[in-house]
Write a protein that holds these residues in place. Structure first.
Motif, mmCIF file in Angstrom:
data_model
loop_
_atom_site.group_PDB
_atom_site.id
_atom_site.type_symbol
_atom_site.label_atom_id
_atom_site.label_comp_id
_atom_site.label_asym_id
_atom_site.label_seq_id
_atom_site.Cartn_x
_atom_site.Cartn_y
_atom_site.Cartn_z
ATOM 1 N N MET A 87 -2.514 -2.553 -5.834
ATOM 2 C CA MET A 87 -2.056 -2.488 -4.451
ATOM 3 C C MET A 87 -2.136 -1.065 -3.919
ATOM 4 N N ILE A 88 -1.806 -0.084 -4.741
ATOM 5 C CA ILE A 88 -1.920 1.322 -4.337
ATOM 6 C C ILE A 88 -3.375 1.653 -3.991
ATOM 7 N N GLU A 89 -4.311 1.141 -4.778
ATOM 8 C CA GLU A 89 -5.731 1.388 -4.508
ATOM 9 C C GLU A 89 -6.164 0.736 -3.197
ATOM 10 N N VAL A 90 -5.651 -0.461 -2.923
ATOM 11 C CA VAL A 90 -5.985 -1.141 -1.669
ATOM 12 C C VAL A 90 -5.445 -0.348 -0.484
ATOM 13 N N PHE A 91 -4.186 0.109 -0.575
ATOM 14 C CA PHE A 91 -3.610 0.953 0.473
ATOM 15 C C PHE A 91 -4.520 2.157 0.743
ATOM 16 N N ALA A 92 -4.933 2.830 -0.301
ATOM 17 C CA ALA A 92 -5.738 4.042 -0.144
ATOM 18 C C ALA A 92 -7.035 3.750 0.606
ATOM 19 N N MET A 93 -7.669 2.622 0.319
ATOM 20 C CA MET A 93 -8.906 2.272 1.019
ATOM 21 C C MET A 93 -8.644 1.937 2.485
ATOM 22 N N LEU A 94 -7.558 1.210 2.758
ATOM 23 C CA LEU A 94 -7.249 0.837 4.138
ATOM 24 C C LEU A 94 -6.896 2.050 4.987
ATOM 25 N N TRP A 95 -6.391 3.096 4.352
ATOM 26 C CA TRP A 95 -5.912 4.263 5.085
ATOM 27 C C TRP A 95 -6.920 5.417 5.085
ATOM 28 N N VAL A 110 15.110 2.389 12.713
ATOM 29 C CA VAL A 110 13.995 1.999 13.574
ATOM 30 C C VAL A 110 13.730 3.076 14.631
ATOM 31 N N ALA A 111 14.787 3.663 15.165
ATOM 32 C CA ALA A 111 14.633 4.702 16.188
ATOM 33 C C ALA A 111 14.020 5.987 15.640
ATOM 34 N N SER A 112 14.002 6.149 14.310
ATOM 35 C CA SER A 112 13.489 7.380 13.711
ATOM 36 C C SER A 112 11.968 7.392 13.583
ATOM 37 N N VAL A 113 11.297 6.291 13.921
ATOM 38 C CA VAL A 113 9.838 6.249 13.826
ATOM 39 C C VAL A 113 9.241 7.303 14.758
ATOM 40 N N ARG A 114 8.332 8.104 14.248
ATOM 41 C CA ARG A 114 7.761 9.171 15.068
ATOM 42 C C ARG A 114 6.780 8.612 16.101
ATOM 43 N N ALA A 115 6.459 9.428 17.076
ATOM 44 C CA ALA A 115 5.524 9.042 18.132
ATOM 45 C C ALA A 115 4.106 8.913 17.558
ATOM 46 N N PRO A 116 3.206 8.188 18.263
ATOM 47 C CA PRO A 116 1.817 8.081 17.793
ATOM 48 C C PRO A 116 1.173 9.454 17.612
ATOM 49 N N ASP A 117 0.239 9.516 16.652
ATOM 50 C CA ASP A 117 -0.386 10.779 16.279
ATOM 51 C C ASP A 117 -1.871 10.517 16.016
ATOM 52 N N PRO A 118 -2.758 11.470 16.286
ATOM 53 C CA PRO A 118 -4.193 11.253 16.036
ATOM 54 C C PRO A 118 -4.544 10.927 14.595
ATOM 55 N N THR A 119 -3.652 11.268 13.648
ATOM 56 C CA THR A 119 -3.939 10.977 12.242
ATOM 57 C C THR A 119 -3.478 9.578 11.827
ATOM 58 N N ASP A 120 -2.902 8.805 12.759
ATOM 59 C CA ASP A 120 -2.428 7.464 12.414
ATOM 60 C C ASP A 120 -3.575 6.617 11.865
ATOM 61 N N VAL A 121 -3.240 5.761 10.916
ATOM 62 C CA VAL A 121 -4.207 4.835 10.336
ATOM 63 C C VAL A 121 -3.841 3.411 10.758
ATOM 64 N N VAL A 122 -4.693 2.447 10.420
ATOM 65 C CA VAL A 122 -4.403 1.058 10.727
ATOM 66 C C VAL A 122 -3.517 0.489 9.625
ATOM 67 N N LEU A 123 -2.335 0.021 10.008
ATOM 68 C CA LEU A 123 -1.365 -0.515 9.055
ATOM 69 C C LEU A 123 -1.532 -2.020 8.893
ATOM 70 N N HIS A 124 -1.379 -2.484 7.695
ATOM 71 C CA HIS A 124 -1.349 -3.909 7.375
ATOM 72 C C HIS A 124 0.120 -4.306 7.284
ATOM 73 N N GLN A 125 0.611 -5.113 8.254
ATOM 74 C CA GLN A 125 2.041 -5.416 8.307
ATOM 75 C C GLN A 125 2.498 -6.467 7.296
ATOM 76 N N ASP A 126 1.565 -7.101 6.624
ATOM 77 C CA ASP A 126 1.954 -8.221 5.750
ATOM 78 C C ASP A 126 1.246 -8.113 4.405
ATOM 79 N N LEU A 127 1.235 -6.906 3.853
ATOM 80 C CA LEU A 127 0.478 -6.679 2.620
ATOM 81 C C LEU A 127 1.330 -7.011 1.403
ATOM 82 N N HIS A 128 1.121 -8.196 0.875
ATOM 83 C CA HIS A 128 1.775 -8.641 -0.360
ATOM 84 C C HIS A 128 0.725 -9.294 -1.249
ATOM 85 N N GLY A 129 1.131 -9.668 -2.436
ATOM 86 C CA GLY A 129 0.161 -10.167 -3.408
ATOM 87 C C GLY A 129 -0.579 -11.428 -3.005
#
Length: 218
Positions: free
Chosen positions: A126-134, A180-199
């Protein structure tokens, strides 16, 4: 209400969702349009519960997967995420019909699920998959940001807490809202997140593993 036999039982719960009944009524026509557009022969649908997903074969004999998403905001940009990853860490998107919310995807073979693997090895995979997606920054403006989504979650949490009559300590709700309020503002380095990444959403493809069903955010 009786449904077309093309509509799997696993989707019947959508009857109670906003627009769900209407979408289920339209689904056989969406399936027919998709199979006609791409020249597909469908197999038995997979037991998915938020989309119609079925193995298929093209007229040239290629094995693919047809996915038709229930029109929910979380799945709106799924095709864009799969195009962004372009097979790197995720299943390959072969084609898309945005009007039908239909995706034509590669069929992952042998297709086993990561959560059927031993835990230690699965965690490392899973760590390897994260690295590729990001690996690459998200395309600017194409996806909802995590900060925008967090604002929606905050409203939902507070409203749900009230409607449920305060089922747990208010301090826990306050802690969740502060997080939830602590999430930072959008940034140019943002990547595409997978919201449902489980096995269950990581499949074996050849010697490696790839993600499906991303529900993407930036």
């Amino acid at each position: 209400m009786s449904r077309d036999p093309l509509v799997p039982e696993s989707l019947q719960w959508l009857e109670s969702e906003p627009g769900g009944s209407e979408w289920l009524e339209r689904l056989p026509a969406l399936i027919a349009d998709s199979t006609r557009t791409w020249g597909l022969a469908l197999g038995e649908p997979f037991p998915a519960n938020v989309a119609f997903v079925a193995p298929a074969t093209t007229s040239s004999g290629a094995e693919v997967v047809l996915k038709i998403n229930y029109p929910h905001p979380e799945s709106e940009h799924e095709g864009a995420a799969m195009r962004h990853w372009n097979g790197r860490g995720a299943a390959m998107l072969l084609d898309e019909d945005a009007g039908l919310r239909a995706l034509l995807l590669e069929r992952c073979r042998p297709g086993g699920r990561l959560w059927d693997e031993p835990e230690r090895g699965a965690t490392e995979t899973m760590i390897e998959v994260f690295a590729m997606l990001w690996e690459r920054p998200a395309p600017k403006g194409e996806f909802q940001s995590l900060a925008q989504a967090a604002g929606t979650w905050a409203v939902h949490l507070a409203g749900a807490f009230e409607r449920a009559g305060g089922p747990f300590e208010p301090e826990l709700l306050a802690e969740a809202l502060a997080f939830v309020a602590s999430v930072r503002a959008p940034d140019p380095t943002d990547v595409v997140l997978h919201q449902d990444l489980h096995g269950g959403n990581v499949l074996k493809r050849g010697a490696g593993w790839v993600a499906i069903d991303p529900k993407p955010l930036a």
